[in-house]
Design a protein around this motif. Structure first.
Motif, PDB file in Angstrom:
ATOM      1  N   THR A   1      61.588  22.618  -4.328  1.00 50.74           N
ATOM      2  CA  THR A   1      61.227  21.391  -3.623  1.00 50.74           C
ATOM      3  C   THR A   1      60.475  20.283  -4.414  1.00 50.74           C
ATOM      4  OG1 THR A   1      59.403  22.390  -3.081  1.00 50.74           O
ATOM      5  CG2 THR A   1      61.213  22.880  -1.539  1.00 50.74           C
ATOM      6  N   LEU A   2      60.135  20.508  -5.656  1.00 55.44           N
ATOM      7  CA  LEU A   2      59.569  19.594  -6.241  1.00 55.44           C
ATOM      8  C   LEU A   2      60.312  18.308  -6.545  1.00 55.44           C
ATOM      9  CD1 LEU A   2      58.014  21.940  -8.936  1.00 55.44           C
ATOM     10  CD2 LEU A   2      56.510  20.456  -7.059  1.00 55.44           C
ATOM     11  N   PHE A   3      59.554  17.112  -6.244  1.00 57.61           N
ATOM     12  CA  PHE A   3      60.383  15.608  -6.194  1.00 57.61           C
ATOM     13  C   PHE A   3      61.151  15.631  -7.530  1.00 57.61           C
ATOM     14  CE2 PHE A   3      56.961  13.798  -3.327  1.00 57.61           C
ATOM     15  CZ  PHE A   3      57.619  14.284  -2.156  1.00 57.61           C
ATOM     16  N   TYR A   4      60.569  16.167  -8.630  1.00 54.51           N
ATOM     17  CA  TYR A   4      61.135  15.842 -10.052  1.00 54.51           C
ATOM     18  C   TYR A   4      62.425  16.915 -10.230  1.00 54.51           C
ATOM     19  CZ  TYR A   4      58.364  19.589 -11.761  1.00 54.51           C
ATOM     20  OH  TYR A   4      57.454  21.107 -12.084  1.00 54.51           O
ATOM     21  N   TYR A   5      62.664  17.805  -9.293  1.00 55.02           N
ATOM     22  CA  TYR A   5      63.686  18.544  -9.299  1.00 55.02           C
ATOM     23  C   TYR A   5      64.749  17.926  -8.263  1.00 55.02           C
ATOM     24  CZ  TYR A   5      62.042  22.047 -12.737  1.00 55.02           C
ATOM     25  OH  TYR A   5      61.643  22.675 -13.746  1.00 55.02           O
ATOM     26  N   GLN A   6      64.137  17.709  -7.184  1.00 61.22           N
ATOM     27  CA  GLN A   6      64.992  17.075  -6.086  1.00 61.22           C
ATOM     28  C   GLN A   6      65.867  15.914  -6.533  1.00 61.22           C
ATOM     29  OE1 GLN A   6      62.469  16.832  -2.737  1.00 61.22           O
ATOM     30  NE2 GLN A   6      63.181  18.746  -1.860  1.00 61.22           N
ATOM     31  N   ASN A   7      65.133  14.993  -7.263  1.00 61.20           N
ATOM     32  CA  ASN A   7      65.673  13.620  -7.655  1.00 61.20           C
ATOM     33  C   ASN A   7      64.720  13.318  -8.761  1.00 61.20           C
ATOM     34  OD1 ASN A   7      66.520  10.979  -7.965  1.00 61.20           O
ATOM     35  ND2 ASN A   7      65.277  10.282  -6.064  1.00 61.20           N
ATOM     36  N   ALA A   8      65.493  13.527  -9.960  1.00 59.29           N
ATOM     37  CA  ALA A   8      65.120  13.235 -11.203  1.00 59.29           C
ATOM     38  C   ALA A   8      64.855  11.728 -11.768  1.00 59.29           C
ATOM     39  CB  ALA A   8      65.841  13.788 -12.353  1.00 59.29           C
ATOM     40  N   MET A   9      65.558  10.824 -10.733  1.00 60.90           N
ATOM     41  CA  MET A   9      65.379   9.448 -10.794  1.00 60.90           C
ATOM     42  C   MET A   9      64.353   8.806 -10.182  1.00 60.90           C
ATOM     43  SD  MET A   9      67.843   9.387 -13.182  1.00 60.90           S
ATOM     44  CE  MET A   9      67.930   7.530 -13.596  1.00 60.90           C
ATOM     45  N   MET A  10      63.496   9.602  -9.429  1.00 68.30           N
ATOM     46  CA  MET A  10      62.761   9.070  -8.505  1.00 68.30           C
ATOM     47  C   MET A  10      61.490   8.132  -9.410  1.00 68.30           C
ATOM     48  SD  MET A  10      60.261  11.138  -5.768  1.00 68.30           S
ATOM     49  CE  MET A  10      61.466  11.455  -4.665  1.00 68.30           C
ATOM     50  N   LYS A  11      60.909   7.224  -9.251  1.00 62.01           N
ATOM     51  CA  LYS A  11      60.173   6.510 -10.000  1.00 62.01           C
ATOM     52  C   LYS A  11      58.756   6.516  -9.373  1.00 62.01           C
ATOM     53  CE  LYS A  11      63.516   3.689 -11.843  1.00 62.01           C
ATOM     54  NZ  LYS A  11      64.150   2.131 -12.159  1.00 62.01           N
ATOM     55  N   GLU A  12      58.580   6.660  -8.129  1.00 60.70           N
ATOM     56  CA  GLU A  12      57.358   6.461  -7.195  1.00 60.70           C
ATOM     57  C   GLU A  12      57.467   7.172  -6.094  1.00 60.70           C
ATOM     58  OE1 GLU A  12      57.056   2.418  -5.052  1.00 60.70           O
ATOM     59  OE2 GLU A  12      57.103   2.074  -7.158  1.00 60.70           O
ATOM     60  N   PHE A  13      56.261   7.633  -5.390  1.00 60.47           N
ATOM     61  CA  PHE A  13      56.339   8.578  -4.589  1.00 60.47           C
ATOM     62  C   PHE A  13      54.941   8.430  -3.934  1.00 60.47           C
ATOM     63  CE2 PHE A  13      54.717  10.859  -8.077  1.00 60.47           C
ATOM     64  CZ  PHE A  13      53.703  11.775  -7.568  1.00 60.47           C
ATOM     65  N   PRO A  14      54.915   9.080  -2.366  1.00 63.28           N
ATOM     66  CA  PRO A  14      53.672   9.196  -1.649  1.00 63.28           C
ATOM     67  C   PRO A  14      53.512  10.747  -1.840  1.00 63.28           C
ATOM     68  CG  PRO A  14      55.545   9.091  -0.200  1.00 63.28           C
ATOM     69  CD  PRO A  14      56.036   8.987  -1.320  1.00 63.28           C
TER      70      PRO A  14
END
Length: 395
Positions: free
Chosen positions: A3-16
């Motif tokens: 469920t970690l963001f970096y595994y869910q979407n490796a292209m995510m640049k920013e997040f809350p």
């Protein structure tokens, strides 16, 4: 982990995210734990991400036990409960390019020659893999690089999949896995299937290019240095600049620089050989003059910026020319004084060690030698002429 963001979407640049807790390590480093994160922690050969949390710099990210700790350069305000995380995307994407490139290159070595990779390191300059072989040819490197770049050009998808241990038999894995739970596969269809916890782009085309820079032997392994993506352009940029400088210095077109430099080096070697011969001839003339200038069994001279090796050679030439003389030579070299004292076979019956023992303490110096030949040096506590006079007075 899934469920970690970096595994869910490796292209995510920013997040809350929400702050779960704050802490301080024994070494004084402050860290923050979030309810989720796109910051990748150091692991699997891939360095950690950097960036900011509410504008505060994140300087390190580590997985400690079951939590991911974001180490920050300064404290966040106490009333902050929510943060906006922003990745240093240039750093992150570079790491993804290099890591995906490693998968592609490693698979190419396996597919073409069966050479297995046993370790991987993502450095700040080049990336390296160690191959479980003792030798590799240039033709093999060319073939592997060509296949790797072909896979990149085809822009194949880079897929990730979480599987169970029982499901592994469905995949032709490149190497055996060391984990049995939360197994993550990184897949380039019909090319590479590998267990990996790192972060990669979504297609091979995003790797852009792979260039093998050089290889070296590491015990009974071969280490391959390479670069991918933006690093290829960086390498090309500085190498192009250096080649341009060489071409200008050699007054030749860039594509003829190697031949021109080779010719210049040949000329230089000839000049160095001629210069060495000229120096030898000069020393021979100087030796003749010193031998002829012997007075009461002693001759000597003071020189500026002459090496101890030249003094030694000159002294040997003098006593070979005149076996009845003692030769005393001094050289002034910046803040240092150096000297040589030597006697011919028929010269005064005294040890040259007496001379060095007397003058070395005056120079805070060191030296050595035999009864017939000594050398030494130390601080410039007096002029060269004064040192020569003190040495002469001992005889």
């Amino acid at each position: 982990m899934q469920t970690l963001f970096y595994y869910q979407n490796a292209m995510m640049k920013e997040f809350p995210a929400k702050i779960i807790r704050k802490g301080i390590e024994d070494d004084g480093r402050e860290f923050i734990v979030l309810d989720n994160t796109a910051f990748y922690p150091t692991g699997g050969g891939q360095p950690h991400d950097t960036g900011t949390l509410n504008g505060i710099a994140v300087v390190d990210v580590e997985k400690v036990d079951d939590e991911i700790r974001h180490y920050i350069a300064e404290s966040l305000p106490n009333d902050d409960e929510l943060v906006m995380g922003v990745l240093d995307w240039e750093r992150r994407f570079d790491h993804m390019q290099q890591h995906a490139g490693q998968h592609i290159l490693t698979a190419a070595f396996v597919e073409l020659f069966g050479y297995q990779t046993i370790s991987f390191h993502l450095g700040r300059g080049t990336v390296t893999i160690d191959l479980d072989i003792e030798n590799i040819s240039e033709d093999e490197l060319v073939a592997v690089e060509a296949l790797a770049n072909k896979i990149i050009l085809e822009n194949r998808p880079i897929e990730t999949k979480w599987v169970t241990e029982d499901e592994l038999e469905q995949y032709n894995l490149r190497k055996e896995l060391s984990v049995t739970e939360e197994i993550r596969l990184v897949i380039i269809p019909n090319y590479d299937y590998n267990g990996c916890g790192g972060i990669h782009p979504t297609s091979t085309g995003q790797v852009s290019a792979i260039k093998i820079m050089h290889t070296e032997k590491q015990k009974r392994k071969i280490r391959v240095h390479f670069v991918c993506g933006g690093r290829v352009l960086s390498e090309l940029h500085w190498r192009k600049n250096e080649l341009n400088k060489v071409a200008k210095l050699a007054s030749t077109p860039e594509n003829e620089s190697a031949d021109t430099v080779s010719k210049l080096l040949t000329v230089q070697k000839g000049l160095e050989k001629a210069l060495a011969a000229a120096k030898e001839q000069i020393l021979s003339y100087e030796a003749l003059e010193l031998a002829a200038a012997t007075n009461n069994g002693v001759t000597g001279a003071v020189y500026a910026e002459r090496s101890i090796q030249e003094l030694q050679k000159l002294a040997r030439l003098v006593i070979a020319e005149n076996e009845n003389t003692v030769v005393l030579l001094v050289a002034e070299q910046g803040e240092k004084l150096q000297f040589v004292a030597a006697r011919g076979t028929n010269a005064v019956d005294m040890s040259m060690k007496d001379i060095s023992s007397a003058v070395l303490p005056l120079l805070n110096g060191k030296g050595g030698g035999s009864d017939a030949f000594v050398q030494g040096g130390g601080d410039h506590t007096m002029t060269g002429s004064e040192l020569l006079e003190k040495m002469s007075n001992i005889i």
